[in-house]
Design an enzyme around this catalytic site. Structure first.
Site, PDB file in Angstrom:
ATOM      1  N   THR A 122     -10.089  25.882 -25.975  1.00 34.99           N
ATOM      2  CA  THR A 122     -10.927  25.973 -27.168  1.00 34.99           C
ATOM      3  C   THR A 122     -11.811  27.210 -27.138  1.00 34.99           C
ATOM      4  O   THR A 122     -11.924  27.941 -28.122  1.00 34.99           O
ATOM      5  CB  THR A 122     -11.799  24.715 -27.291  1.00 34.99           C
ATOM      6  OG1 THR A 122     -10.947  23.569 -27.366  1.00 34.99           O
ATOM      7  CG2 THR A 122     -12.670  24.784 -28.530  1.00 34.99           C
ATOM      8  N   GLY A 159     -21.333  26.182 -23.593  1.00 30.69           N
ATOM      9  CA  GLY A 159     -20.779  27.222 -24.448  1.00 30.69           C
ATOM     10  C   GLY A 159     -21.866  28.051 -25.094  1.00 30.69           C
ATOM     11  O   GLY A 159     -21.780  29.290 -25.172  1.00 30.69           O
ATOM     12  N   HIS A 167      -0.463   5.049   7.436  1.00 26.31           N
ATOM     13  CA  HIS A 167      -1.425   3.964   7.651  1.00 26.31           C
ATOM     14  C   HIS A 167      -2.748   4.521   8.161  1.00 26.31           C
ATOM     15  O   HIS A 167      -3.441   3.882   8.947  1.00 26.31           O
ATOM     16  CB  HIS A 167      -0.880   2.947   8.659  1.00 26.31           C
ATOM     17  CG  HIS A 167       0.398   2.315   8.256  1.00 26.31           C
ATOM     18  ND1 HIS A 167       1.589   2.555   8.904  1.00 26.31           N
ATOM     19  CD2 HIS A 167       0.684   1.464   7.245  1.00 26.31           C
ATOM     20  CE1 HIS A 167       2.554   1.857   8.315  1.00 26.31           C
ATOM     21  NE2 HIS A 167       2.029   1.202   7.306  1.00 26.31           N
ATOM     22  N   GLY A 182       0.799  -1.222   0.000  1.00 28.60           N
ATOM     23  CA  GLY A 182       0.000   0.000   0.000  1.00 28.60           C
ATOM     24  C   GLY A 182       0.827   1.264   0.000  1.00 28.60           C
ATOM     25  O   GLY A 182       0.281   2.364   0.042  1.00 28.60           O
ATOM     26  N   GLY A 194     -16.086  20.583 -17.370  1.00 31.18           N
ATOM     27  CA  GLY A 194     -16.278  21.303 -16.128  1.00 31.18           C
ATOM     28  C   GLY A 194     -15.636  22.676 -16.024  1.00 31.18           C
ATOM     29  O   GLY A 194     -15.777  23.336 -14.999  1.00 31.18           O
ATOM     30  N   ASP A 195     -14.957  23.137 -17.084  1.00 30.00           N
ATOM     31  CA  ASP A 195     -14.210  24.391 -16.939  1.00 30.00           C
ATOM     32  C   ASP A 195     -14.818  25.571 -17.684  1.00 30.00           C
ATOM     33  O   ASP A 195     -14.297  26.682 -17.611  1.00 30.00           O
ATOM     34  CB  ASP A 195     -12.769  24.199 -17.401  1.00 30.00           C
ATOM     35  CG  ASP A 195     -12.653  23.987 -18.909  1.00 30.00           C
ATOM     36  OD1 ASP A 195     -13.675  23.657 -19.549  1.00 30.00           O
ATOM     37  OD2 ASP A 195     -11.542  24.130 -19.453  1.00 30.00           O
ATOM     38  N   ASP A 221     -26.057  23.175 -23.977  1.00 31.87           N
ATOM     39  CA  ASP A 221     -24.602  23.234 -24.124  1.00 31.87           C
ATOM     40  C   ASP A 221     -24.084  24.446 -23.344  1.00 31.87           C
ATOM     41  O   ASP A 221     -24.593  25.569 -23.523  1.00 31.87           O
ATOM     42  CB  ASP A 221     -24.221  23.380 -25.594  1.00 31.87           C
ATOM     43  CG  ASP A 221     -22.724  23.545 -25.766  1.00 31.87           C
ATOM     44  OD1 ASP A 221     -22.004  22.566 -25.555  1.00 31.87           O
ATOM     45  OD2 ASP A 221     -22.293  24.676 -26.075  1.00 31.87           O
ATOM     46  N   THR A 257     -23.233  23.368 -29.897  1.00 33.60           N
ATOM     47  CA  THR A 257     -22.040  24.161 -29.587  1.00 33.60           C
ATOM     48  C   THR A 257     -22.443  25.629 -29.566  1.00 33.60           C
ATOM     49  O   THR A 257     -23.604  25.986 -29.844  1.00 33.60           O
ATOM     50  CB  THR A 257     -20.929  23.974 -30.632  1.00 33.60           C
ATOM     51  OG1 THR A 257     -21.343  24.570 -31.867  1.00 33.60           O
ATOM     52  CG2 THR A 257     -20.591  22.499 -30.840  1.00 33.60           C
TER      53      THR A 257
END
Length: 600
Positions: free
Chosen positions: A471, A587, A226, A58, A426-427, A585, A526
């Site tokens: 984008t 955007g 731990h 672990g 999500g941005d 959408d 879009t």
């Protein structure tokens, strides 16, 4: 925050052996005794001291990931967070024993010390002529455990143990004697301190899911590997610039009677360290880089010279979202019976053929050299466009409209983010908010003004490029650059005022230019859907009607909730989810928000 309780495995019971088999598949120089969970070098030089370590699983890559030439000869692995038994350890010793001897290195946990210690004593009893050829080293480097608290059991062993492996293993590789390897192991173990910090505890595969130990605003300092609790919690979560000095204070203190473990001489007295920044399992490389930067800065501010920096995943607590800082205090010139500092560094820098060992520069970290664009920010008054300036028909209303649109985007950010968490990555909301904030700053500093519409539009394009990115930033930047071109190309030679007709012509030409860089066409789910609806309405016969055009754009944005995604972020989202959730959408919703605010 919630504890991540899902895992990729066949069964919880088989996970350790499955993982060790994968490690040996990756590294052909290794062999595996699967019954005893011992990973060892298949072929090793019998004339050199062997190093063996181990403990509960672990903590990968510790321990088995450090088996390789130049570090460890073997590692004995227990179940997750559980020490291997003594018979497993004896098997590990048998696999690597030789006439030169073996050094056994364990972290200071009761189970590890007892089982590895028992195996050493049993080995000595079975091989009395070799009894003096097995040496035992215990590493306890956790400075969160105070001297009173750890009076009997001592400090816990953490990531600093890896530095003992590396330095001792490199010395053994050079052909040093058993005593030399043992002595340097003991010395390094006596000069390391580690402090951990976590955003949350970890989850052990095969156990029931548990509730969060920490509130969303808390972090815990001094956590073990731990799931042991730390020595204090801090809320709210401080920025790294405040957190790192707190952690370093635990490591550097010479006045705290409970935690003054290392003999630092203080600012201006030549303290030099090796810094190890260790990922406890669930911290991103992005965050780890920032931690390195702040840690080096914090040490320099404290007057400590950083001779080496190591960063990466060395000793984890499964998937714990946290990190630890380890300092190895190098010898001072006045230290008696200490190894040479240059020797320690050369052993640390020596090549190691083990998958768990991370790349390091082998050099003193230098001051970061950063470069910026040679272009200076535009002066107040905006970017100067060629020729006579175009003026808004109502300059004050123009600026007020832009401000209103920016504020609307900022207010709508949570809803757009919610949409994008379902329909994208999500941005989108945060990206648009960042652009809006930057545009408001351009207005405040005079670079967007009603007296120079073209220069103002170019400024918005620049903001989209530099502050939004991705984008969305590229699409907005292209559109506004094209809009500036359209305003200049379609202007009337008889006036320098931008009227409704010029805006309509320019928006239309801007969309056509945007289409040369994107394949998205309505209906596409879009941002081009509301833009195309706007332009279609503006281009229809009759007087320019922005109210009707904006209404058409808003309808198109809302209708994207029922469209199949053909382009953009939503094209990668499973179609049934989009149909079930019926979110527009994000955007397109951003464009709708801007247009409706401008119309007001």
């Amino acid at each position: 925050m919630s504890i991540q309780s899902k895992h990729f495995l066949n069964t919880a019971e088989s996970l350790v052996v499955d993982s060790l088999e994968g490690l040996c598949t990756l590294n052909p120089q290794l062999s595996l005794d699967s019954q005893n969970k011992v990973v060892y070098l298949s072929s090793r030089d019998q004339s050199k001291v062997a190093l063996i370590c181990g403990g509960g699983s672990g903590h990968e890559p510790a321990h088995a990931g450090f088996v390789g030439e130049g570090i460890l000869s073997a590692a004995v692995c227990g179940s997750v967070f559980a020490s291997p038994n003594s018979s497993q350890v004896r098997r590990g010793i048998d696999l690597v024993e030789n006439d030169k001897g073996v050094v056994i290195i364990v972290k200071n946990y009761t189970g590890d010390v007892l089982n590895f210690g028992l195996a050493k004593e049993q080995y000595a009893a079975l091989h009395p002529t070799k009894a003096d050829r097995a040496k035992f080293v215990i590493v306890g480097d956790d400075v969160a455990v105070g001297k009173t608290q750890g009076k009997i059991v001592g400090r816990r062993g953490l990531a600093g143990t890896v530095l003992v492996y590396k330095i001792a293993g490199a010395l053994a590789q050079q052909g040093a004697s058993l005593d030399e390897v043992y002595d340097i192991s003991q010395w390094v173990a006596s000069r390391i301190g580690t402090i951990g910090v976590g955003l949350e505890h970890c989850h052990v595969p095969g156990t029931a899911s548990s509730e969060s130990h920490l509130s969303p605003s808390e972090i815990e300092i001094g956590m073990g590997i731990h799931n042991e609790p730390g020595n204090r919690r801090v809320s709210p979560v401080p920025p790294l610039s405040e957190l790192i000095p707190q952690l370093l204070d635990h490591l550097l203190s010479t006045s705290d009677p409970e935690r003054s473990f290392l003999p630092f001489k203080g600012k201006g007295n030549g303290d030099k360290v090796v810094l190890l920044v260790n990922n406890l399992g669930g911290t991103s490389e992005l965050e780890l880089g920032a931690i390195v930067k702040e840690s080096v800065k914090g040490l320099k501010d404290a007057g400590v010279e950083v001779a080496r920096v190591l960063s990466g995943t060395f000793m984890t607590s499964l998937n714990m979202p946290g990190f630890s800082l380890t300092l190895l205090l190098l010898p001072h010139s006045s230290d008696v019976n200490a190894p040479d500092s240059a020797k320690i560094l050369s052993l640390l820098d020596a090549p190691a053929n083990a998958p768990g060992w991370k790349w390091s520069s082998g050099q003193i970290p230098s001051s970061v050299t950063t470069t910026t664009s040679s272009a200076t920010a535009p002066a107040a008054g905006g970017i100067q466009s060629e020729g006579e300036k175009l003026v808004a028909s109502e300059p004050t209303a123009f600026i007020n409209a832009v401000k209103t649109a920016c504020k609307a985007l900022i207010d709508e950010e949570p809803e757009i983010t919610r949409m994008d968490n379902i329909a994208g990555d999500g941005d989108c909301g945060l990206t648009l908010k960042a652009g809006a904030i930057a545009v408001l700053k351009e207005i405040e500093e005079g670079r967007i003004a009603g007296g120079d519409v073209v220069g103002s539009v170019i400024s918005v394009s620049r903001v989209a490029e530099e502050q939004m990115g991705g984008t969305s930033g590229a699409l907005y930047s292209i559109f506004f650059s094209a809009l500036a071109q359209g305003l200049q190309a379609n202007r009337s030679p008889n006036t320098n005022t931008v009227d409704a007709t010029l805006w309509a012509l320019s928006v239309t030409s801007a969309l056509q230019k945007l289409y040369t860089y994107t394949r998205a066409r309505p209906p596409s789910r879009t941002l081009v859907d509301p833009l195309d609806a706007l332009v279609s309405k503006l281009s229809s016969a009759g007087a320019v009607d922005f109210t009707a055009a904006v209404s058409a754009a808003a309808d198109a944005a809302l209708n994207t909730r029922d469209l199949e995604a053909k382009a953009g972020r939503s094209a990668y989202v499973e179609g049934d989810r989009l149909r079930t959730e019926r979110v527009p959408d994000p955007g397109a919703w951003g464009v709708k928000t801007i247009l409706q605010a401008l119309l007001k």
